[in-house]
Design a protein around this motif. Structure first.
Motif, short mmCIF file in Angstrom:
data_model
loop_
_atom_site.label_atom_id
_atom_site.label_comp_id
_atom_site.label_asym_id
_atom_site.label_seq_id
_atom_site.Cartn_x
_atom_site.Cartn_y
_atom_site.Cartn_z
N ILE A 1 -5.65 42.83 8.13
CA ILE A 1 -4.25 42.41 8.04
C ILE A 1 -4.14 41.29 7.02
O ILE A 1 -4.95 40.36 7.02
N LEU A 2 -3.15 41.39 6.14
CA LEU A 2 -2.89 40.32 5.16
C LEU A 2 -1.84 39.39 5.76
O LEU A 2 -0.65 39.70 5.78
N ARG A 3 -2.30 38.27 6.30
CA ARG A 3 -1.38 37.33 6.93
C ARG A 3 -0.34 36.88 5.91
O ARG A 3 -0.67 36.36 4.84
N GLY A 4 0.93 37.13 6.23
CA GLY A 4 2.01 36.77 5.31
C GLY A 4 1.98 37.57 4.03
O GLY A 4 2.68 37.20 3.07
N GLY A 5 1.19 38.64 3.96
CA GLY A 5 1.10 39.45 2.75
C GLY A 5 0.24 38.83 1.67
O GLY A 5 0.23 39.30 0.53
N VAL A 6 -0.52 37.78 2.00
CA VAL A 6 -1.31 37.04 1.01
C VAL A 6 -2.76 37.53 1.03
O VAL A 6 -3.41 37.50 2.10
N PRO A 7 -3.31 37.99 -0.11
CA PRO A 7 -4.70 38.49 -0.13
C PRO A 7 -5.72 37.48 0.36
O PRO A 7 -6.68 37.83 1.04
N GLU A 8 -5.52 36.20 0.01
CA GLU A 8 -6.48 35.17 0.42
C GLU A 8 -6.44 34.89 1.92
O GLU A 8 -7.29 34.18 2.44
N GLU A 9 -5.43 35.46 2.63
CA GLU A 9 -5.29 35.23 4.06
C GLU A 9 -5.62 36.48 4.87
O GLU A 9 -5.10 36.68 5.97
N ALA A 10 -6.47 37.34 4.34
CA ALA A 10 -6.86 38.55 5.05
C ALA A 10 -7.55 38.20 6.36
O ALA A 10 -8.31 37.24 6.44
N VAL A 11 -7.30 39.01 7.41
CA VAL A 11 -7.87 38.78 8.74
C VAL A 11 -8.44 40.10 9.25
O VAL A 11 -7.78 41.14 9.22
N ILE A 12 -9.67 40.05 9.75
CA ILE A 12 -10.30 41.23 10.37
C ILE A 12 -9.84 41.32 11.81
O ILE A 12 -9.91 40.34 12.56
N ALA B 1 -15.55 39.07 3.50
CA ALA B 1 -16.99 38.77 3.51
C ALA B 1 -17.26 37.47 4.25
O ALA B 1 -18.27 37.35 4.97
N GLN B 2 -16.37 36.50 4.13
CA GLN B 2 -16.53 35.25 4.87
C GLN B 2 -16.41 35.49 6.38
O GLN B 2 -17.16 34.91 7.17
N GLY B 3 -15.46 36.36 6.77
CA GLY B 3 -15.34 36.70 8.18
C GLY B 3 -16.56 37.43 8.70
O GLY B 3 -17.04 37.17 9.81
N LEU B 4 -17.08 38.37 7.90
CA LEU B 4 -18.28 39.10 8.29
C LEU B 4 -19.47 38.16 8.40
O LEU B 4 -20.32 38.31 9.28
N GLN B 5 -19.54 37.19 7.49
CA GLN B 5 -20.63 36.21 7.53
C GLN B 5 -20.63 35.49 8.89
O GLN B 5 -21.68 35.34 9.53
N ALA B 6 -19.43 35.09 9.36
CA ALA B 6 -19.33 34.40 10.65
C ALA B 6 -19.72 35.32 11.80
O ALA B 6 -20.40 34.90 12.74
N ALA B 7 -19.29 36.58 11.74
CA ALA B 7 -19.61 37.53 12.81
C ALA B 7 -21.10 37.87 12.81
O ALA B 7 -21.74 37.88 13.87
N HIS C 1 -19.21 44.81 13.07
CA HIS C 1 -17.90 45.38 13.36
C HIS C 1 -17.96 46.88 13.56
O HIS C 1 -17.45 47.44 14.52
N ARG C 2 -18.56 47.62 12.62
CA ARG C 2 -18.81 49.07 12.66
C ARG C 2 -17.57 49.93 12.45
O ARG C 2 -17.67 51.16 12.46
N ASP C 3 -16.39 49.34 12.28
CA ASP C 3 -15.19 50.17 12.11
C ASP C 3 -14.26 49.56 11.06
O ASP C 3 -13.04 49.67 11.16
N LEU C 4 -14.84 48.90 10.06
CA LEU C 4 -14.01 48.31 9.01
C LEU C 4 -13.30 49.41 8.24
O LEU C 4 -13.92 50.35 7.75
N SER C 5 -11.99 49.29 8.14
CA SER C 5 -11.17 50.25 7.41
C SER C 5 -9.87 49.53 7.04
O SER C 5 -9.59 48.45 7.56
N HIS D 1 -13.46 31.62 12.97
CA HIS D 1 -13.20 31.69 11.53
C HIS D 1 -11.80 32.24 11.31
O HIS D 1 -11.37 33.15 12.03
N ASP D 2 -11.09 31.68 10.33
CA ASP D 2 -9.71 32.11 10.08
C ASP D 2 -9.62 33.55 9.62
O ASP D 2 -8.54 34.16 9.68
N ALA D 3 -10.73 34.13 9.15
CA ALA D 3 -10.71 35.51 8.68
C ALA D 3 -11.01 36.50 9.81
O ALA D 3 -11.06 37.71 9.56
#
Length: 730
Positions: free
Chosen positions: A149-160, A127-133, A140-144, A76-78
């Motif tokens: 990371i916001l890829r390119g600073g874009v909110p829609e491109e957040a990555v866990i 949430a989409q990334g968590l859904q895939a995991a 994950h247990r350590d989300l903070s 998943h891209d997230a």
């Protein structure tokens, strides 16, 4: 970008597996370091996570790295994409993963936060990334904020990123974290403090980190473990957060897991539009201000609306105790039939009532009891009890734990075995150094701290199947002192100081609280000593993270270290290069067959005095570069040769330069395999020559140390600068 250190596992320019060229270090942790690197074949940027050497042969940590590699199955891209583990020739384990260019959400938080509308986009993406995991049973247990990371600073491109302590819930899966606490206290769900985690744990952490990013500041959870546990029992303060973000965070971060979104799927249904056929709108009750003691939620008017799935089962309610109202009604008939209403209300009928119902007692609602023994302050037993016998037992306990009791006998909605159950619970936790039991009806919340790992395990085992009898609730038992002070740390650290002073980074004046990270910095003589220090600190500090960020020097360097003058740096800069090519070598790391070139730059502000330059190599030999027979005048004035500003001196030459001018005895050398490791170059700036006569070109580290200790007292040393040169096999 984090600055490279001599003690780092890899240095800029290192080539791993003939493929990955290290460019920079991105961050350091307790067990690993992360680097930015480039694939020399594809030119694609990647990230490298390297396990520190003291853990490279530990099967538990190797299992953990393998588990993290296997998370590459999450597509998943997230979610950051993992590749595979490798081992270097000198034994370092590293994991290759995608490099995500962009700021961490933590940087956004530290810069003042993010707008609600953008955070809704981040929430949806994560949430989409968590859904895939979660669909692969990975929590994950350590989300903070630092793990988003916001890829390119874009909110829609957040990555866990960083699944390093992820828990695999598949049957037979292994993780060294297991069911123990994992994560950061500020963002961890309440049940994580007791070692419990499931998909709802990640949902809580997502809500908490989104709230912190909106506020632009980290959560403040308290100064000691009791405060942390008590605050975790409260809803997060979302006052002032705009809708719908507020209602979403409230439901995501409810302290009671059953009242949260139960899955990432459910959260996404609430976030994504156009799903009305699968959802209904239900009123959300405003949560009343709550004390840390558990209890039934207050009934208030609906305040906001949030989307939840249809067909969610109604919350089950505890069965009511069997009423004795029939008997009371019969007594009332007898009294009223005989004109005895006045007797009832004036108390004249109490003997008759007591005969059937026992003494007339006040009703306590809520029925609460607090039993606590803090590390500092008085112990106390305060609240209600159902009988004189229970009051007497609690009075005795108050005296035994060094406190006082303030108790009232009352009736309430409690089980018949309530008194015996509470006394049994106290008996279990009383051996702890510190504990608190908060009872509300038949619900109880237990927190405690002990320095004894075996005692902690014994108490946890006694409560692993639940609280005694009819009591319902959970227990959190933490290990270690409530506060770790500097004298406590120094008592452990000082015996390991065999290579100069070991310092404690960012030591708070009041000491380290629970959940803190304790970092020790400096130099040490061997990897075994570093591991020993790590183990000793870990055993003492309990539930705190330990980082031993020490540079391992060889025994010869450490022997000289004690003799070196205790003065500050003077601003002299070292530059490393190669004799056969113009490439710089900022890492100071050379392989067999290479010809090091070494320069030192005199700062513009240094215009007088004398310089002494020596190299202590891995074998324990000391080579004197300045002064020497062919260049006996080591005064700064002579070395400057009339030049002002920064002046660069060459200490080690290329072989070609040395052969071209043999009269000047220029120093040149080529790395061979006979003596590999770390050498130290030192520049000492003094008011007058350090030694009365020229030292031999080469001497032992012990002899140099003795001469240096004798000379340092009279030479008025101003400063000392040093650099490490490392030689190794290719």
């Amino acid at each position: 970008m984090t600055e490279s250190r001599p003690s780092d596992i890899f240095k800029p320019g290192d080539l791993l597996n003939n493929t990955y060229r290290i460019e920079a270090i991105l961050g350091r942790g307790g067990t690993s370091e992360v680097y930015r690197a480039r694939n020399e074949v594809s030119k694609r940027l990647i990230a490298v996570k390297a396990l520190k050497s003291e853990f490279s042969d530990n099967e538990d940590y190797l299992t953990l790295m393998t588990r993290e590699e296997e998370i590459r199955e999450i597509r998943h891209d997230a979610v950051v994409r993992y590749s595979e583990n490798h081992r270097t020739r000198d034994g370092h384990i590293y994991l290759v993963m995608d490099y995500v260019e962009g700021p961490a959400l933590e940087a956004v938080m530290n810069n003042g936060g993010m707008a609600a509308e953008d955070l809704l986009k981040v929430m949806t993406r994560v949430a989409q990334g968590l859904q895939a995991a979660h669909r692969r049973n990975i929590i994950h247990r350590d989300l903070s904020p630092d793990n988003i990371i916001l890829r390119g600073g874009v909110p829609e491109e957040a990555v866990i990123i960083d699944f390093g302590i992820a828990k695999d819930t598949n049957p037979g899966a292994k993780t060294i974290i297991g069911n123990e606490f994992a994560g950061k206290y500020g963002y961890a769900a309440p049940e994580q403090l007791s070692g419990n985690s499931d998909p709802r744990t990640d949902i809580y952490s997502l809500g908490a980190l989104i709230l912190a990013t909106y506020r632009g500041k980290r959560p403040q959870m308290g100064n000691n473990p009791m405060e942390v546990v008590q605050n975790k029992a409260l809803p997060l303060d979302t006052e002032g957060v705009p809708e719908p973000l507020k209602s979403l965070i409230d439901k995501m971060s409810d302290p009671i897991p059953d009242r949260r979104f139960q899955s990432a799927d459910e959260l996404l249904r609430a976030l994504e539009p156009g799903l009305e056929d699968r959802t209904v709108i239900v009123p959300r009750a405003e949560t009343a201000a709550r004390t840390p003691e558990p209890g039934p939620a207050a009934k208030v008017e609906p305040k906001a609306e949030i989307i939840v799935p249809k067909d969610k089962p109604a919350e089950t309610r505890p069965k009511k105790k069997k009423s004795r109202g029939g008997l009371v009604f019969l007594i009332l008939l007898l009294l009223l039939g005989g004109g005895g209403a006045a007797a009832w209300f004036t108390g004249m009928a109490d003997p008759l009532v007591a005969r059937f119902l026992g003494p007339k007692l006040p009703v306590a609602d809520p029925y609460t009891l607090i039993v606590e023994r803090p590390e500092t302050g008085a112990a106390q037993v305060v609240g209600f009890a159902p009988s004189e016998e229970v009051v007497a037992a609690l009075d005795k306990i108050a005296g035994e734990i060094g406190g006082s009791a303030d108790l009232s006998i009352a009736t309430g909605d409690i089980s018949e075995s309530w008194g015996a159950d509470v006394l049994a619970l106290i008996a279990i936790v009383a051996p702890l150094d510190e504990f608190r039991i908060a009872v509300n009806g038949n619900a109880a919340r237990v927190t405690g701290v002990t320095r004894d790992a075996d005692l902690r395990l014994a108490v946890e085992n006694a409560l692993k199947d639940g609280l005694p009898g009819s009591l319902q609730g959970s227990a959190t038992i933490l290990q270690g002192p409530v506060i770790v002070t500097e004298p406590m740390l120094r008592a452990v650290i000082d015996p390991f100081q065999d290579c100069g002073h070991l310092s404690i980074a960012d030591m708070p004046a009041t000491g380290f609280g629970q959940g803190a990270t304790i970092t020790v910095q400096g130099q040490i003589s061997s990897t075994a000593k570093r591991v020993g220090l790590f183990d000793a600190l870990t055993a003492m500090v309990g539930d705190r993270r330990v980082v031993v960020d020490t540079e391992v020097l060889n025994p010869a360097l450490c022997a000289v270290e004690a003799s070196l003058p205790k003065v500050g740096a003077g601003g002299f800069k070292f530059t490393f290069g190669f004799g056969d090519r113009p490439d710089p070598n900022p890492s100071g790391r050379y392989f067999v067959g290479e010809n090091p070139v070494i320069d030192v730059t005199i700062p513009a502000t240094v215009t007088d005095g004398f310089l002494t330059v020596s190299i202590i190599d891995v074998s324990g030999a000391v080579f004197h570069i300045l002064p020497r027979r062919t260049e006996p005048d080591n005064s700064v004035e002579a070395l400057r040769e009339g030049q002002s500003g920064p002046v660069t001196l060459r200490l080690a030459y290329s072989e070609a330069d040395a052969l071209a001018d043999p009269e000047k005895s220029k120093i040149a050398f080529r790395v061979d395999a006979s003596s590999l490791g770390k050498s130290k170059i030192i520049v000492i700036h003094s008011d007058k020559p350090l030694f009365d006569t020229l030292q031999p070109r080469e001497e032992s580290a012990q002899a140099f140390g003795e001469a240096l200790a004798e000379a340092a007292a009279s030479a008025s040393i101003r400063s000392m600068d040093s650099a490490i040169l490392t030689t190794a096999e290719k």
